[in-house]
Design a protein around this motif. Structure first.
Motif, mmCIF file in Angstrom:
data_model
loop_
_atom_site.group_PDB
_atom_site.id
_atom_site.type_symbol
_atom_site.label_atom_id
_atom_site.label_comp_id
_atom_site.label_asym_id
_atom_site.label_seq_id
_atom_site.Cartn_x
_atom_site.Cartn_y
_atom_site.Cartn_z
ATOM 1 N N THR A 51 0.818 -1.213 0.000
ATOM 2 C CA THR A 51 0.000 0.000 0.000
ATOM 3 C C THR A 51 0.853 1.266 0.000
ATOM 4 O OG1 THR A 51 -1.668 -1.220 1.225
ATOM 5 C CG2 THR A 51 -1.901 1.183 1.189
ATOM 6 N N SER A 52 1.805 1.344 0.939
ATOM 7 C CA SER A 52 2.603 2.571 1.067
ATOM 8 C C SER A 52 3.856 2.539 0.191
ATOM 9 C CB SER A 52 3.028 2.745 2.532
ATOM 10 O OG SER A 52 3.931 1.720 2.893
ATOM 11 N N LEU A 53 4.213 1.359 -0.271
ATOM 12 C CA LEU A 53 5.459 1.104 -1.009
ATOM 13 C C LEU A 53 6.713 1.398 -0.174
ATOM 14 C CD1 LEU A 53 4.665 2.223 -4.697
ATOM 15 C CD2 LEU A 53 4.345 -0.002 -3.606
ATOM 16 N N ALA A 54 6.520 1.537 1.155
ATOM 17 C CA ALA A 54 7.668 1.715 2.056
ATOM 18 C C ALA A 54 8.484 0.421 2.094
ATOM 19 C CB ALA A 54 7.177 2.054 3.457
ATOM 20 N N LEU A 55 9.777 0.579 2.295
ATOM 21 C CA LEU A 55 10.662 -0.585 2.377
ATOM 22 C C LEU A 55 10.345 -1.396 3.640
ATOM 23 C CD1 LEU A 55 13.443 -1.656 0.971
ATOM 24 C CD2 LEU A 55 14.444 -0.794 3.095
ATOM 25 N N THR A 56 10.170 -2.712 3.477
ATOM 26 C CA THR A 56 10.002 -3.566 4.663
ATOM 27 C C THR A 56 11.253 -4.406 4.882
ATOM 28 O OG1 THR A 56 8.933 -5.259 3.297
ATOM 29 C CG2 THR A 56 7.484 -3.708 4.435
ATOM 30 N N GLY A 57 12.014 -4.607 3.833
ATOM 31 C CA GLY A 57 13.239 -5.393 3.969
ATOM 32 C C GLY A 57 13.823 -5.737 2.619
ATOM 33 N N PHE A 58 14.682 -6.756 2.647
ATOM 34 C CA PHE A 58 15.379 -7.190 1.436
ATOM 35 C C PHE A 58 15.380 -8.703 1.356
ATOM 36 C CE2 PHE A 58 17.455 -3.233 2.703
ATOM 37 C CZ PHE A 58 17.536 -2.526 1.514
ATOM 38 N N GLU A 59 15.502 -9.219 0.143
ATOM 39 C CA GLU A 59 15.853 -10.629 -0.014
ATOM 40 C C GLU A 59 17.298 -10.684 -0.484
ATOM 41 O OE1 GLU A 59 13.482 -13.103 -2.636
ATOM 42 O OE2 GLU A 59 14.808 -14.837 -2.313
ATOM 43 N N VAL A 239 7.144 -8.841 -9.527
ATOM 44 C CA VAL A 239 6.269 -7.747 -9.949
ATOM 45 C C VAL A 239 7.080 -6.802 -10.843
ATOM 46 C CG1 VAL A 239 4.806 -5.837 -9.166
ATOM 47 C CG2 VAL A 239 4.965 -7.946 -7.795
ATOM 48 N N GLU A 240 6.696 -6.730 -12.097
ATOM 49 C CA GLU A 240 7.498 -5.962 -13.059
ATOM 50 C C GLU A 240 6.828 -4.688 -13.548
ATOM 51 O OE1 GLU A 240 8.741 -8.611 -16.194
ATOM 52 O OE2 GLU A 240 10.152 -9.666 -14.887
ATOM 53 N N THR A 241 5.512 -4.557 -13.324
ATOM 54 C CA THR A 241 4.819 -3.361 -13.823
ATOM 55 C C THR A 241 3.958 -2.718 -12.736
ATOM 56 O OG1 THR A 241 2.765 -4.477 -14.506
ATOM 57 C CG2 THR A 241 4.590 -4.489 -16.100
ATOM 58 N N GLU A 246 -0.532 -2.594 -8.639
ATOM 59 C CA GLU A 246 -1.842 -2.070 -8.269
ATOM 60 C C GLU A 246 -2.869 -3.199 -8.137
ATOM 61 O OE1 GLU A 246 -2.736 0.507 -7.047
ATOM 62 O OE2 GLU A 246 -4.901 0.616 -7.364
ATOM 63 N N PHE A 247 -2.815 -4.135 -9.075
ATOM 64 C CA PHE A 247 -3.745 -5.264 -9.052
ATOM 65 C C PHE A 247 -3.552 -6.091 -7.775
ATOM 66 C CE2 PHE A 247 -5.320 -9.469 -10.240
ATOM 67 C CZ PHE A 247 -6.518 -9.159 -10.865
ATOM 68 N N LEU A 248 -2.299 -6.355 -7.436
ATOM 69 C CA LEU A 248 -1.997 -7.174 -6.256
ATOM 70 C C LEU A 248 -2.359 -6.445 -4.963
ATOM 71 C CD1 LEU A 248 1.285 -8.603 -7.711
ATOM 72 C CD2 LEU A 248 -0.546 -10.041 -6.769
ATOM 73 N N ARG A 249 -2.156 -5.137 -4.946
ATOM 74 C CA ARG A 249 -2.553 -4.348 -3.773
ATOM 75 C C ARG A 249 -4.063 -4.452 -3.566
ATOM 76 N NH1 ARG A 249 -5.067 -0.016 -2.582
ATOM 77 N NH2 ARG A 249 -5.370 0.599 -4.756
ATOM 78 N N LYS A 250 -4.809 -4.342 -4.671
ATOM 79 C CA LYS A 250 -6.278 -4.428 -4.579
ATOM 80 C C LYS A 250 -6.734 -5.809 -4.122
ATOM 81 C CE LYS A 250 -7.848 -0.820 -7.745
ATOM 82 N NZ LYS A 250 -7.815 -0.648 -9.217
#
Ligand code: C2E
Ligand code: MG
Ligand code: MG
Ligand code: MG
Length: 292
Positions: A51-59, A239-241, A246-250
Motif C-alpha cells: 500500500t505505502s510502497l515503504a521498504l520492509t526489507g530485502f531478499e 512484480v514488473e509493472t 496495483e492489481f496485487l494491492r487491490k
C-alpha cells in the motif's frame, strides 16, 4: 546421437546431454573453494509494503562471479552444489554474510527492516543448521527477528517431523519463516497449517500474466485469501509493472517484490533503498539540515 551398448542394455544420450554433463563437471570443479576465494557476493532486492510502497526489507540473493566461467546464476549452481555436498559451506557463508550486513545497516542507523535469505531443502535437513543461524546472530549481535528464512514447499515435505522440530527451534530463537515460490511445489494444506510460517510468497509464474490472465488472477487471489485465513502475511514476487503492483494491492497482497519495486543490488547500492530520514543517525541528514 552417441550410443553406448552394454550386455543387457543400450544407453543413448544426446550431444546436449553430454555437453550438459561436461559443463556440470567443469562448473563443479570451479565451484570448489569459490567461497574461500571470495567469489561469492550477496545482492539485496527490496521488499515493499503493497500500500505505502515503504521498504520492509530485502531478499539476499547469492551471486557467483567465477574467474573461469563468469557470472553463474544460482538457479544453475545451487542444484550442482547440492549434488556435490557443498551447500553446508555456501549456506554457512550466506547466513554469516547476511548477519554481517544486517549489523552494518543497524550501525548506520537503519531500523525496521528484515533480511530474507534462501535455504535449500538439504540445508534445512542438516543437523547443524539451527546452531549455524544462532551463532551468526550472536557473533554479529543481530536481533533474530531481522532474519526471514525462505523455504520451499518441497523442503517442508521431506522428513516432516524433523522439519517441524527444526522450524519450531528457529521460531523459538525468533527468526521469521516464509514459504517461497508458493503454488509451484507440492505441499499438503494439512501440513501447511501445522508449520509456523509467517509469510507466503506468490510465485512469479502467477504474477507474470497479471492483470490480464483470469487464471493467474484467480490463483493469486486464492493464495491471498488462504494466507490471511491462516493468519499469514502474503507477498508477490516478480512484480514488473505498475499495473501488476496495483492489481496485487487491490487483491489484498501485503508486500511486493520485483523489478518494478527495485532490482537486486550489491549492498552499497541497496542502501539507497532505505528511506532518507533514517540516515539521521549517521549525521548525513543533520548536515543537510544545517545546509538548508
Ligand atoms: P527465489 O528465491 O524465488 O528468488 C527470486 C528470483 O527472481 C531471483 O533470481 C531474483 O533475482 C528474480 N527476480 C526478482 N524480481 C524479478 C522480476 O521482477 N522479474 C523476474 N523475471 N525475476 C525477478 P536469482 O537471484 O537468479 O535466484 C534464483 C533462485 O536461486 C532463487 O529463487 C533461489 O531459489 C535460489 N537462490 C538464490 N540465492 C540463494 C542462496 O543464497 N541460497 C540458496 N539455497 N538458494 C538461493
Ligand atoms: Mg527466495
Ligand atoms: Mg521465489
Ligand atoms: Mg524461485
Amino acid at each position: 546421437r552417441a550410443k553406448r551398448q552394454g550386455r543387457d542394455c543400450i544407453v543413448e544420450f544426446s550431444v546436449e546431454e553430454m555437453e550438459d554433463t561436461e559443463s556440470r563437471l567443469t562448473l563443479g570443479r570451479s565451484l570448489r573453494g569459490a567461497v574461500q576465494r571470495g567469489e561469492m557476493e550477496l545482492h539485496y532486492q527490496p521488499q515493499r509494503d503493497a500500500t505505502s510502497l515503504a521498504l520492509t526489507g530485502f531478499e539476499a540473493l547469492i551471486r557467483w562471479i567465477s574467474p573461469e566461467l563468469g557470472r553463474v546464476s544460482p538457479a544453475r549452481f545451487i542444484p550442482i552444489a547440492e549434488t556435490l555436498g557443498m551447500m553446508p559451506e555456501i549456506g554457512e557463508w550466506v547466513v554469516g554474510e547476511v548477519c554481517r550486513q544486517a549489523r552494518e545497516w543497524l550501525d548506520q542507523g537503519h531500523r525496521d527492516f528484515e533480511i530474507a535469505f534462501n535455504v535449500s531443502a538439504q540445508e534445512l535437513q542438516r543437523p547443524g543448521f539451527v546452531d549455524q543461524v544462532r551463532d551468526a546472530l550472536s557473533v554479529h549481535e543481530v536481533p533474530a527477528s531481522t532474519l526471514n528464512i525462505e523455504l520451499t514447499e518441497s523442503s517442508l515435505m521431506e522428513n516432516v517431523d524433523r522439519v517441524r522440530r527444526t522450524l519450531a527451534e528457529l521460531r523459538a530463537i525468533g527468526t521469521r519463516l516464509s514459504l517461497d515460490d508458493f503454488g509451484t511445489g507440492y505441499s499438503s494444506l494439512a501440513y501447511l497449517k501445522q508449520f509456523p510460517i509467517d509469510k507466503l510468497k506468490i510465485d512469479q509464474r502467477f504474477v507474470r500474466g497479471l492483470p490480464y490472465s483470469d487464471d493467474d488472477a484467480a490463483i493469486a487471489q486464492t493464495i491471498v485469501v488462504l494466507a490471511h485465513q491462516l493468519r499469514m502475511r502474503v507477498s508477490a514476487e516478480g512484480v514488473e509493472t505498475g499495473e501488476q503492483a496495483e492489481f496485487l494491492r487491490k487483491l489484498g497482497c501485503d508486500e511486493l517484490q520485483g523489478y518494478y519495486l527495485g532490482r537486486p543490488a550489491a549492498a552499497p547500492s541497496a542502501s539507497a533503498f532505505f528511506p532518507a530520514a533514517q540516515v539521521t543517525a549517521t549525521g548525513d541528514a543533520s548536515e543537510s539540515l544545517q545546509n538548508a
